[in-house]
Each structure stands twice: as structure tokens, then as C-alpha cells.
Design a protein around this motif. Structure first.
Motif, short mmCIF file in Angstrom:
data_model
loop_
_atom_site.label_atom_id
_atom_site.label_comp_id
_atom_site.label_asym_id
_atom_site.label_seq_id
_atom_site.Cartn_x
_atom_site.Cartn_y
_atom_site.Cartn_z
N GLU A 105 -14.98 12.71 43.99
CA GLU A 105 -16.11 13.08 43.15
C GLU A 105 -16.00 12.45 41.76
O GLU A 105 -17.02 12.09 41.17
N GLN A 106 -14.79 12.37 41.23
CA GLN A 106 -14.57 11.78 39.92
C GLN A 106 -13.58 10.62 40.02
O GLN A 106 -12.52 10.76 40.63
N VAL A 107 -13.96 9.51 39.42
CA VAL A 107 -13.08 8.35 39.29
C VAL A 107 -12.85 8.17 37.79
O VAL A 107 -13.80 7.96 37.03
N ILE A 108 -11.60 8.26 37.36
CA ILE A 108 -11.26 8.36 35.94
C ILE A 108 -10.50 7.13 35.48
O ILE A 108 -9.56 6.70 36.12
N MET A 109 -10.93 6.58 34.33
CA MET A 109 -10.25 5.49 33.64
C MET A 109 -10.33 5.76 32.14
O MET A 109 -11.20 6.53 31.69
N SER A 110 -9.50 5.09 31.38
CA SER A 110 -9.71 5.10 29.93
C SER A 110 -10.95 4.29 29.58
O SER A 110 -11.40 3.44 30.36
N ASP A 111 -11.50 4.56 28.40
CA ASP A 111 -12.65 3.79 27.92
C ASP A 111 -12.32 2.29 27.91
O ASP A 111 -13.15 1.46 28.29
N THR A 112 -11.12 1.98 27.44
CA THR A 112 -10.74 0.57 27.32
C THR A 112 -10.63 -0.08 28.68
O THR A 112 -11.05 -1.23 28.87
N ALA A 113 -10.07 0.63 29.65
CA ALA A 113 -9.96 0.07 31.00
C ALA A 113 -11.34 -0.22 31.58
O ALA A 113 -11.55 -1.26 32.21
N ARG A 114 -12.28 0.70 31.37
CA ARG A 114 -13.63 0.45 31.87
C ARG A 114 -14.24 -0.79 31.22
O ARG A 114 -14.87 -1.62 31.88
N ALA A 115 -14.05 -0.91 29.91
CA ALA A 115 -14.57 -2.08 29.20
C ALA A 115 -13.98 -3.38 29.77
O ALA A 115 -14.66 -4.40 29.82
N MET A 116 -12.73 -3.32 30.19
CA MET A 116 -12.10 -4.50 30.75
C MET A 116 -12.63 -4.84 32.14
O MET A 116 -12.70 -6.01 32.51
N VAL A 117 -13.04 -3.84 32.90
CA VAL A 117 -13.73 -4.11 34.17
C VAL A 117 -15.02 -4.89 33.90
O VAL A 117 -15.33 -5.88 34.56
N VAL A 118 -15.76 -4.43 32.89
CA VAL A 118 -17.02 -5.11 32.54
C VAL A 118 -16.75 -6.53 32.06
O VAL A 118 -17.43 -7.48 32.46
N GLU A 119 -15.74 -6.68 31.21
CA GLU A 119 -15.48 -7.96 30.58
C GLU A 119 -14.86 -8.98 31.52
O GLU A 119 -15.21 -10.16 31.50
N ARG A 120 -13.93 -8.54 32.39
CA ARG A 120 -13.11 -9.49 33.15
C ARG A 120 -12.77 -9.04 34.57
O ARG A 120 -11.91 -9.63 35.22
N GLY A 121 -13.46 -8.01 35.05
CA GLY A 121 -13.13 -7.48 36.37
C GLY A 121 -13.33 -8.47 37.50
O GLY A 121 -12.47 -8.59 38.39
N GLN A 122 -14.45 -9.19 37.51
CA GLN A 122 -14.69 -10.13 38.60
C GLN A 122 -13.73 -11.31 38.53
O GLN A 122 -13.21 -11.77 39.56
N GLU A 123 -13.47 -11.80 37.33
CA GLU A 123 -12.52 -12.91 37.18
C GLU A 123 -11.12 -12.49 37.65
O GLU A 123 -10.42 -13.27 38.31
N ASP A 124 -10.73 -11.27 37.31
CA ASP A 124 -9.43 -10.77 37.73
C ASP A 124 -9.35 -10.66 39.25
O ASP A 124 -8.33 -11.01 39.87
N TRP A 125 -10.40 -10.17 39.86
CA TRP A 125 -10.46 -10.06 41.33
C TRP A 125 -10.28 -11.44 41.95
O TRP A 125 -9.44 -11.64 42.84
N ASP A 126 -11.04 -12.40 41.51
CA ASP A 126 -10.95 -13.76 42.07
C ASP A 126 -9.55 -14.35 41.86
O ASP A 126 -8.99 -14.99 42.76
N SER A 127 -9.00 -14.12 40.68
CA SER A 127 -7.68 -14.65 40.35
C SER A 127 -6.60 -14.00 41.22
O SER A 127 -5.78 -14.70 41.83
N GLN A 178 -9.31 -20.74 38.24
CA GLN A 178 -9.09 -22.09 37.74
C GLN A 178 -8.01 -22.12 36.67
O GLN A 178 -7.15 -23.01 36.67
N ARG A 179 -8.02 -21.15 35.76
CA ARG A 179 -6.98 -21.13 34.73
C ARG A 179 -5.60 -20.94 35.34
O ARG A 179 -4.61 -21.53 34.89
N ASP A 180 -5.50 -20.11 36.37
CA ASP A 180 -4.22 -19.93 37.07
C ASP A 180 -3.64 -21.27 37.50
O ASP A 180 -2.47 -21.57 37.27
N LEU A 181 -4.49 -22.07 38.14
CA LEU A 181 -4.02 -23.35 38.69
C LEU A 181 -3.64 -24.32 37.59
O LEU A 181 -2.64 -25.05 37.70
N GLU A 182 -4.42 -24.34 36.51
CA GLU A 182 -4.12 -25.25 35.41
C GLU A 182 -2.79 -24.88 34.74
O GLU A 182 -1.98 -25.76 34.40
#
Length: 316
Positions: free
Chosen positions: A94-116, A305-309
Motif C-alpha cells: 500500500e505504501q512505497v517509501i523513499m526519502s525526498d532526495t531518493a525520489r528526486a534522483m529517480v526523476v533525475e537519473r532513474g532511467q539512465e541508471d536502469w540502462d547502465s 555510454q559513459r560506462d563504456l567510455e
């Protein structure tokens, strides 16, 4: 062409352990793969860390069902990394809990992190086709919040930056047990690629202040008893400092990333080469330490891409 990341060839199935770290508190561990935690309350269950996919999350659920039939009501995610959060849908919490900062990081870089992460460590994404998308919390907090599972109190806190800027720890006062996420590890390398080296030690001090009787760490065996807890905190501190200091000395002299890599290997290999995921973490750890030492406070976003470089530069 650069050789493959160490983790790309790591396809060995890990043995799962399910260890009681306090009354109604369990640590799901798997030989250096990401851990999860289980907190059983009066009427429901809280899970700590989701695993990377719903299929892998079901392995946690199978263990939970061996000890309780209570419904899973809460899921706490200590930070935003894909291997920790993308299995969230399996729990039906029912509840999925994160810190505010962690949520902001999902928004900022979540998809890139997943791909990486998917590129780096394919074995941890078993059943990746079942992931419905990025995981967002239903509930966030800034400094701390408390959840009551019936009469059982669970304190969720941000004690400082360490593994990421938004790390959460979970403390269960009635048993004096803590779930630390990747701030504390046991005989497993710390992944520092999104870390804050200068702050990590202070955050470990904040954890140590609680003088807990047991810790379920981010990776490695459950830590039961204060002697084991304190040894793991000390060892984690040594790993972080042994990574940062050589890289910082190189950066201060204007040396290259490859120079930092060589210096960190010289310091860390004798002590940590046999740790789980050591070779996987090392290039990312060195790159982040080198950046922080040069004044880059916010970790740069890792992309496939950054990983590989980066990896190609280190092979040179």
C-alpha cells in the motif's frame, strides 16, 4: 576494444540465506547480491529493498511466506538504484517509501541508471521483461518518519550522505536492529559510483551511535551481535577511505583517471580483492573518487555510454 566489465561475466547462481536478526526481523542475503529485509508487525509486513525485478522479488516473498502469512503493507527503498527498486510491483504494498532526495534522483537519473546497471550486471535483472517501469514512492520524508505496524514502531531516517545523497536507514527500537542499505556492507565491496566519500564516515558514525544489536547490511551476511556490527562498520570505513585517499592524492597532483585507478588498486587490492563484486565496483568507485577530489560534489549521471567510455579509458 576494452574487455568486458567483470560483472558481465558473473552468471553464477548465488545461495540464498534467510537469517533472523531479531524477533520478527529477517535478512534475505545472497552471497554478495543485493539484500532485502523483512519486518513483521502485528498485522502486516514491511519489506526493505525490492530487488531488481518482480521475478527476483518473488524469491523474497517465498521466504516471507515461510515465516508469516500476514499481508505486505509497506515497502521501504533505501535509495534509487535500479537493482534495489525495480522489483517493487511484486509486493503489492500500500505504501512505497523513499526519502525526498531518493525520489528526486529517480526523476533525475532513474532511467539512465536502469540502462547502465542492466548493461553492467545482467544476471541481477533475471526476468527484466516483467518490470513495469520506474519505481516511484507513494510516501516520502525529508529527515525522518515513523511507521507503526500495529504496536511495532519502525523509524525511517536519513542520517547523511554516503552510498548516495538520499540514503535511508530503518531502525526497529524494540529489538535495536537496523537495516542500513548499502551504507554498511560485509565482505562485499562498497559501490561508490554515486557516493559521497567525505560524508560517508560521518554517516557511519551516526549509525554507530545507535549501538545496535544487529544490522541487515546492503550486501553480505547478516550482522548479529555488536562485535560483528562494529567490525563491519570499521571495515566499511576502511574500504571507503582506502578508495578515496589514493585517488585524491593523484587528483591533487593533476594526475589522470588512469593514474588514480593504479593508485587505488595498489591500496585496495591487498585488502579487498577477494570481496564480492570488488572488480565490478572498482572502476566506478575510482571514477567517482577522482571526481569528488576535483570538486565535483554531485555525482555525474552514469549512462550506458559513459560506462563504456570510462572503462575504455581505464584499460588504456
Amino acid at each position: 576494444m576494452a574487455k568486458a566489465f567483470a560483472s558481465q561475466g558473473d552468471m553464477t547462481e548465488k545461495n540464498i540465506s534467510f537469517t533472523e536478526v531479531g524477533e520478527g526481523l529477517w535478512a534475505f542475503t545472497a552471497e554478495g547480491d543485493p539484500n532485502s529485509g523483512v519486518i513483521i508487525g502485528d498485522d502486516s509486513v514491511m519489506i526493505v529493498e525490492a530487488q531488481a525485478t518482480p521475478r527476483l522479488a518473488n524469491k523474497v516473498i517465498e521466504k516471507v511466506r515461510e515465516v508469516t502469512d500476514k499481508p505486505i503493507s509497506h515497502l521501504v527503498l533505501t535509495h534509487y538504484h535500479a537493482v534495489r527498486v525495480l522489483g517493487a510491483s511484486a509486493y503489492g504494498a500500500e505504501q512505497v517509501i523513499m526519502s525526498d532526495t531518493a525520489r528526486a534522483m529517480v526523476v533525475e537519473r532513474g532511467q539512465e541508471d536502469w540502462d547502465s546497471e542492466f548493461q553492467r550486471f545482467p544476471r541481477l535483472f533475471e526476468g527484466h521483461e516483467s518490470i513495469p517501469g520506474l519505481t516511484y514512492p507513494t510516501t516520502t520524508f525529508s529527515d525522518s518518519m515513523t511507521v507503526y505496524l500495529g504496536n511495532r514502531r519502525v523509524d525511517i531516517m536519513h542520517l547523511g550522505r554516503a552510498h548516495t545523497a538520499g540514503d535511508a536507514v530503518i531502525h526497529v527500537p524494540d529489538q535495536n536492529v537496523m537495516f542500513t542499505g548499502d551504507i554498511v556492507e560485509y565482505h562485499s565491496a562498497c559501490y561508490c559510483g554515486d557516493g559521497h566519500f567525505a560524508d560517508w564516515g560521518d554517516t557511519l558514525d551516526a549509525i554507530k551511535w545507535f549501538d545496535v544489536d544487529a544490522i541487515a547490511p546492503g550486501r553480505g551476511d547478516a550482522l548479529v551481535g555488536r562485535e560483528m556490527v562494529n567490525a563491519a562498520i570499521k571495515n566499511t570505513r576502511d574500504f571507503v577511505e582506502s578508495t578515496y585517499k589514493p585517488a585524491a592524492r593523484v587528483a591533487a597532483k593533476g594526475g589522470s583517471l588512469k593514474d588514480a585507478w593504479d593508485a587505488v588498486r595498489e591500496a585496495c587490492d591487498p585488502k579487498f580483492a577477494d570481496y564480492a563484486i570488488y572488480e565490478h565496483c572498482l572502476p566506478f568507485n575510482v571514477a567517482r573518487a577522482y571526481d569528488e577530489a576535483r570538486g565535483i560534489d554531485t555525482p555525474r549521471i552514469w549512462t550506458a555510454q559513459r560506462d563504456l567510455e570510462m572503462w575504455e579509458a581505464l584499460q588504456g
